[in-house]
Write an enzyme that holds these catalytic residues in place. Structure first.
Site, short mmCIF file in Angstrom:
data_model
loop_
_atom_site.label_atom_id
_atom_site.label_comp_id
_atom_site.label_asym_id
_atom_site.label_seq_id
_atom_site.Cartn_x
_atom_site.Cartn_y
_atom_site.Cartn_z
N ASP A 107 0.81 -1.23 0.00
CA ASP A 107 0.00 0.00 0.00
C ASP A 107 0.84 1.27 0.00
OD1 ASP A 107 1.04 -0.13 2.54
OD2 ASP A 107 -0.88 -0.11 3.58
N LYS A 156 1.42 20.94 7.71
CA LYS A 156 1.82 19.52 7.71
C LYS A 156 3.32 19.32 7.46
CE LYS A 156 -2.73 17.90 6.25
NZ LYS A 156 -3.53 17.13 5.27
#
Length: 230
Positions: A107, A156
């Site tokens: 993933d 972020k």
């Protein structure tokens, strides 16, 4: 060189997308996750892909086939029941035990230099090397002055003082002595190796790395990849 992709999980956090396909076949941008992985691994000399499949395995086999259309040889090792990340690898020992190999979660999308990971492992006493990347804050950061005034907002940021497991490993065949028939690498194998001084961590900064866990991750990664980061 061989690379094993751990691809047997249910991908529950990506439902309903994973109701009809395994997680590595979820599309991010123009390609499925596993296609991004194949293109990346080939750049570093991987010519055999060992797909550790379980959930919706027929979909993976139908999609990848022999690997010929991707310029890589693909073989499959099937788990009849969920075995965990360690058990999935142990199940493929007979395919992987001939030399150093790469193992990775199914993933992630990245351009990390796996040749560096292999070199660090080969030149050490360790049996496995883990790629480590700086933690990206899921939130914006606020900087405040000593007298309580807000100085700036940082969206972020990478928290370089905190490193996380990137889900990419280089491993020597002897590592199979530490891998369980059922269970996870992260909870069983790696703590044992670390306790014996046989686990190396290799830090990668300045590379692209993204784990695709949620629909939001798909949306953000698509924008990043369209900008040509890798």
């Amino acid at each position: 060189m061989k690379a094993a992709i751990i691809a047997g999980g249910f991908g529950k956090r990506l439902r309903p997308l994973t109701d009809v396909r395994p997680k590595p076949l979820v599309e991010v941008g123009s390609k499925a996750i596993i296609e991004w992985q194949i293109d990346w691994l080939k750049r570093y000399g991987v010519n055999v892909l060992v797909v550790l499949a379980g959930y919706l395995k027929d979909k993976l086999i139908e999609f990848l086939g022999s690997g010929g259309k991707y310029g890589i040889k693909v073989t499959y090792v099937i788990e009849d029941e969920p075995l965990g990340t360690g058990g999935a690898l142990k199940n493929a020992e007979y395919v992987l035990k001939d030399d150093i190999f790469i193992a990775l979660n199914g993933d992630i999308i990245t351009n990390i230099d796996v040749s560096k990971l292999i070199s660090e492992l080969r030149n050490s006493k360790a049996l496995a090397a883990i790629a480590l990347v700086p933690l990206k804050s899921p939130y914006g950061i606020v900087k405040v002055s000593s007298d309580g005034y807000i100085e700036s907002f940082i969206e972020k940021p990478l928290l370089k003082e905190y490193l996380i497991n990137a889900g990419i490993y280089a491993m020597k065949p002897e590592v199979f002595d530490y891998i369980p028939e059922k269970g996870d690498l992260e909870r069983i194998t790696f703590p044992k190796l670390a306790a014996e001084g046989l686990l190396k961590g290799v830090v990668f900064e300045g590379y692209y790395w993204r784990s695709i866990d949620t629909v939001k991750d798909i949306e953000e990664a698509t924008k990043e990849l369209e900008s040509g980061l890798p």
